[in-house]
Design an enzyme around this catalytic site. Structure first.
Site, mmCIF file in Angstrom:
data_model
loop_
_atom_site.group_PDB
_atom_site.id
_atom_site.type_symbol
_atom_site.label_atom_id
_atom_site.label_comp_id
_atom_site.label_asym_id
_atom_site.label_seq_id
_atom_site.Cartn_x
_atom_site.Cartn_y
_atom_site.Cartn_z
ATOM 1 N N LYS A 25 46.929 -18.840 -27.278
ATOM 2 C CA LYS A 25 45.601 -19.057 -26.693
ATOM 3 C C LYS A 25 45.635 -18.891 -25.170
ATOM 4 O O LYS A 25 44.775 -18.223 -24.594
ATOM 5 C CB LYS A 25 45.156 -20.474 -27.086
ATOM 6 C CG LYS A 25 43.817 -20.910 -26.556
ATOM 7 C CD LYS A 25 43.279 -22.061 -27.390
ATOM 8 C CE LYS A 25 43.522 -23.428 -26.804
ATOM 9 N NZ LYS A 25 42.800 -23.696 -25.554
ATOM 10 N N SER A 26 46.616 -19.491 -24.519
ATOM 11 C CA SER A 26 46.692 -19.399 -23.051
ATOM 12 C C SER A 26 46.796 -17.949 -22.600
ATOM 13 O O SER A 26 46.156 -17.532 -21.631
ATOM 14 C CB SER A 26 47.916 -20.156 -22.530
ATOM 15 O OG SER A 26 47.774 -21.529 -22.739
ATOM 16 N N ARG A 127 34.099 -32.872 -18.806
ATOM 17 C CA ARG A 127 35.450 -32.696 -18.232
ATOM 18 C C ARG A 127 35.416 -32.392 -16.734
ATOM 19 O O ARG A 127 34.495 -31.761 -16.235
ATOM 20 C CB ARG A 127 36.205 -31.604 -19.023
ATOM 21 C CG ARG A 127 36.393 -32.057 -20.463
ATOM 22 C CD ARG A 127 37.176 -31.074 -21.269
ATOM 23 N NE ARG A 127 38.532 -30.912 -20.780
ATOM 24 C CZ ARG A 127 39.375 -30.013 -21.236
ATOM 25 N NH1 ARG A 127 38.990 -29.178 -22.180
ATOM 26 N NH2 ARG A 127 40.590 -29.931 -20.750
ATOM 27 N N GLN A 172 45.722 -24.186 -15.477
ATOM 28 C CA GLN A 172 44.390 -23.563 -15.425
ATOM 29 C C GLN A 172 43.944 -23.415 -13.971
ATOM 30 O O GLN A 172 43.411 -22.379 -13.573
ATOM 31 C CB GLN A 172 43.380 -24.416 -16.194
ATOM 32 C CG GLN A 172 43.661 -24.455 -17.684
ATOM 33 C CD GLN A 172 42.799 -25.470 -18.411
ATOM 34 O OE1 GLN A 172 42.109 -26.286 -17.805
ATOM 35 N NE2 GLN A 172 42.849 -25.445 -19.725
ATOM 36 N N ASP A 322 50.068 -30.279 -24.496
ATOM 37 C CA ASP A 322 49.284 -29.946 -25.692
ATOM 38 C C ASP A 322 49.980 -30.361 -26.990
ATOM 39 O O ASP A 322 49.347 -30.393 -28.052
ATOM 40 C CB ASP A 322 48.989 -28.436 -25.733
ATOM 41 C CG ASP A 322 48.018 -28.025 -24.631
ATOM 42 O OD1 ASP A 322 47.312 -28.900 -24.090
ATOM 43 O OD2 ASP A 322 47.973 -26.815 -24.309
HETATM 44 C C1 S3P Z 1 46.322 -24.480 -20.287
HETATM 45 C C2 S3P Z 1 46.829 -25.457 -19.484
HETATM 46 C C3 S3P Z 1 46.822 -26.874 -19.859
HETATM 47 C C4 S3P Z 1 46.605 -27.045 -21.351
HETATM 48 C C5 S3P Z 1 45.491 -26.211 -21.870
HETATM 49 C C6 S3P Z 1 45.745 -24.742 -21.617
HETATM 50 C C7 S3P Z 1 46.365 -23.085 -19.798
HETATM 51 O O1 S3P Z 1 45.773 -27.544 -19.184
HETATM 52 O O2 S3P Z 1 46.388 -28.396 -21.668
HETATM 53 O O3 S3P Z 1 45.328 -26.399 -23.268
HETATM 54 O O4 S3P Z 1 46.180 -22.144 -20.601
HETATM 55 O O5 S3P Z 1 46.598 -22.910 -18.604
HETATM 56 P P1 S3P Z 1 45.841 -27.961 -17.646
HETATM 57 O O6 S3P Z 1 45.707 -26.730 -16.848
HETATM 58 O O7 S3P Z 1 44.673 -28.874 -17.443
HETATM 59 O O8 S3P Z 1 47.136 -28.648 -17.471
#
Ligand code: S3P
Length: 436
Positions: A25-26, A127, A172, A322
C-alpha cells in the site's frame, strides 16, 4: 452508502499453504502520485487492491492525470504522466479513509498554482493534519483547515525550500515534504527523529530524482533539490508486508503451521516484524532475494513454533506501527505476553488502536493493561469468542480475525468490510490457508 458486514471466525488447527499478496500500500500510493507528475507513461504491476490506493488514483484523475486499469487480472495500472503541472480539480479531492493520500498528496497540491480541496471520511476528518500544514505553510503554501483537521483547502504556487526537523516520526510527512521540495526553489532538507520507512526516497530515485541522504543520530536527513523532472517507470510492486503480517501472526499461533509467501516486500525499514517474530520463536527463512527498482523482495518460508513474548519500544514502535495491532491481538497466546510502549501515534490512526485492541481483547476474556502510549498484555491466557467491533479500522478487523483462530467458540466481527481499505480479499485468503 456503506454496507456493514460481519465476519464469523471459527477456531483453527493450523495455517498451511501459500499466499501471494497484493502490492504494498505504501509503495502503491507513492508510485501513483509520482507517475502522475512524471513525464511519459508508467506501468505499475501488482498495484494495491485496497480502497485507499484507489482513493489516490481517484484524486490523481481529478487533478487531470490519465490512467487506466488493464484488464489482465494482475492489477496493472497504466498512467500517462502529466508532468509537474496538474489541472485544477472541478471537485473536491476525496481521500476516503486514507491519511497517506491526504498527507502525501498535499505536498504535490502545494506545488500547483490553483486551489485544491481535500476531504475524507469521518475517520480521516478526525486525524491530525497540522504535521503537514505547518511545514508546507513555511514553504509558502496557503492552507486552510478545520483547526488542523480535514477538510484542507490548499492554494499552492511557487514554494521556497526549507530545512525541517520533523517533531513526529512520520514517513507520510517525510514523503509529503520531499514531494513538495520538487516544486521548491532551492534544496529542501527533511530530518526525522527516528528512521521511518523510506519508500518515498526509493520511489523518487526510481522515477529519476537525485536525493542526498545521511544518518542523523537515530534518524535520518534527506535533501532534495527543486526543479528536477521525473521520468515514467515500469515496475512490479512487491507484496504488502503489513498485510502479510496477519498471516505470519496466524501461523505463529500454531506450532504445526507451514506458510510460503512469494514476492514479499523485504525493505529493511519495513521488515522489523520479521526480526521480532523470529525472536519470538517463529522460524522464517528468506529465499530468492532480489531488488526491484530499489525495493528488496523475497520469498518467505515460515514454520510455526511456540511463541515467546516481546517488549516493543523506542524506534521499534515506529518501525512496527502498522503491525502492532495484530501482534497485540496474538499476545495473550504467547508465553510471556507483549508490552508496547512509545506508540502513542496508534491513538491517531484510522481508529484509536490502543483503545480498540484493549476493548476487543477484554471482550474475549483477556487481561490487557492500557497506557497512554501502549499496552501490556500478559501471555499464557485462554480467550473465548465474542462479538467484536472493527471500529471501522481495517487493521483492527484483520487483527481480531487472527486472534479468533485461537479462541474457543465463534468470534463475530462487525464492520468487517473495513478490511477492504487495504486488503479486500483478506477473509477469503485467510479461510483458504486455515485448517480446522
Ligand atoms: C505510512 C506511514 C505510517 C503508517 C501508514 C503508512 C506511509 O504512518 O502508519 O499506514 O505509507 O508512509 P505515519 O507516516 O503517520 O507514521
Amino acid at each position: 452508502m456503506k454496507t456493514e458486514s460481519q465476519a464469523v471466525v471459527r477456531p483453527a488447527r493450523n495455517i498451511r499453504g501459500s499466499v501471494r499478496l497484493p502490492g504494498d500500500k505504501s509503495i502503491s500510493h507513492r508510485y501513483a502520485m509520482l507517475a502522475g507528475i512524471a513525464e511519459g507513461p508508467s506501468r505499475l504491476e501488482n498495484y494495491s487492491t485496497g480502497a485507499d490506493c484507489a482513493s489516490t488514483l481517484g484524486c490523481m484523475r481529478a487533478l487531470g492525470v490519465k490512467w487506466e486499469r488493464k484488464p489482465d487480472g494482475d492489477n496493472v495500472i497504466e498512467v500517462q504522466g502529466s508532468g509537474m503541472s496538474l489541472t485544477a480539480p472541478s471537485r473536491a479531492l476525496d481521500c476516503g479513509n486514507s491519511g497517506s493520500t491526504m498527507r502525501m498528496l498535499s505536498g504535490i497540491a502545494s506545488g500547483q498554482r490553483f486551489t485544491s480541496e481535500m476531504i475524507g471520511d469521518a475517520s480521516l476528518s478526525r486525524r491530525p493534519m497540522e504535521r503537514v500544514i505547518k511545514p508546507l505553510s513555511a514553504m509558502g503554501a496557503q492552507i486552510a483547515s478545520r483547526e488542523g483537521k480535514p477538510p484542507l483547502h490548499i492554494t499552492g504556487g511557487s514554494l521556497k525550500a526549507i530545512d525541517y526537523k520533523m517533531p513526529v516520526a512520520s514517513a507520510q510527512v517525510k514523503s509529503c515534504l520531499l514531494f513538495a521540495g520538487l516544486f521548491a526553489d532551492g534544496a529542501t532538507c527533511v530530518e526525522e527523529p527516528l528512521r521511518t520507512r523510506d519508500h518515498g526516497e526509493v520511489a523518487l530515485r526510481a522515477f529519476g530524482v537525485h536525493l542526498d541522504r545521511k544518518n542523523a543520530g537515530a534518524g535520518n536527513e534527506v535533501r532534495v533539490r527543486g526543479g528536477q523532472r521525473l521520468r515514467g517507470l515500469e515496475t512490479r510492486i512487491p507484496g504488502d508486508l503489513s498485510s502479510a503480517a496477519f498471516f505470519l501472526c496466524a501461523a505463529g499461533l500454531f506450532p504445526g503451521s507451514e506458510l510460503t509467501v512469494p514476492s514479499l516486500l523485504m525493505n529493511p525499514t519495513r521488515a522489523r516484524l520479521l526480526d521480532i517474530l523470529v525472536q519470538m520463536g517463529l522460524r522464517i527463512s528468506v529465499t530468492q532475494l532480489e531488488e526491484i527498482n530499489g525495493e528488496l523482495v523475497g520469498t518467505l518460508q515460515v514454520e510455526g513454533g511456540k511463541l515467546k513474548g516481546a517488549r516493543i519500544s523506542g524506534g521499534a514502535s515506529a518501525a512496527l506501527i502498522d503491525e502492532i495491532p495484530v501482534l497485540a491481538a496474538i499476545a495473550p497466546f504467547t508465553e510471556q505476553g507483549i508490552e508496547v510502549r512509545d506508540a502513542k501515534e496508534l491513538r491517531v490512526k484510522e481508529s484509536d488502536r490502543i483503545a480498540a485492541v484493549a476493548t476487543n481483547l477484554r471482550k474475549m476474556g483477556a487481561t490487557a493493561e492500557e497506557f497512554e502510549d501502549g499496552l501490556k498484555i500478559p501471555g499464557g491466557q485462554s480467550l473465548h469468542g465474542a462479538e467484536l467491533d472493527s471500529f471501522d479500522d481495517h487493521r483492527i478487523a484483520m487483527a481480531f480475525a487472527v486472534a479468533g483462530l485461537r479462541a474457543s467458540g465463534e468470534t463475530v466481527i462487525s464492520g468487517a468490510e473495513s478490511a477492504a481499505i487495504s486488503y479486500p480479499a483478506f477473509f477469503q485468503t485467510l479461510e483458504e490457508i486455515t485448517e480446522r
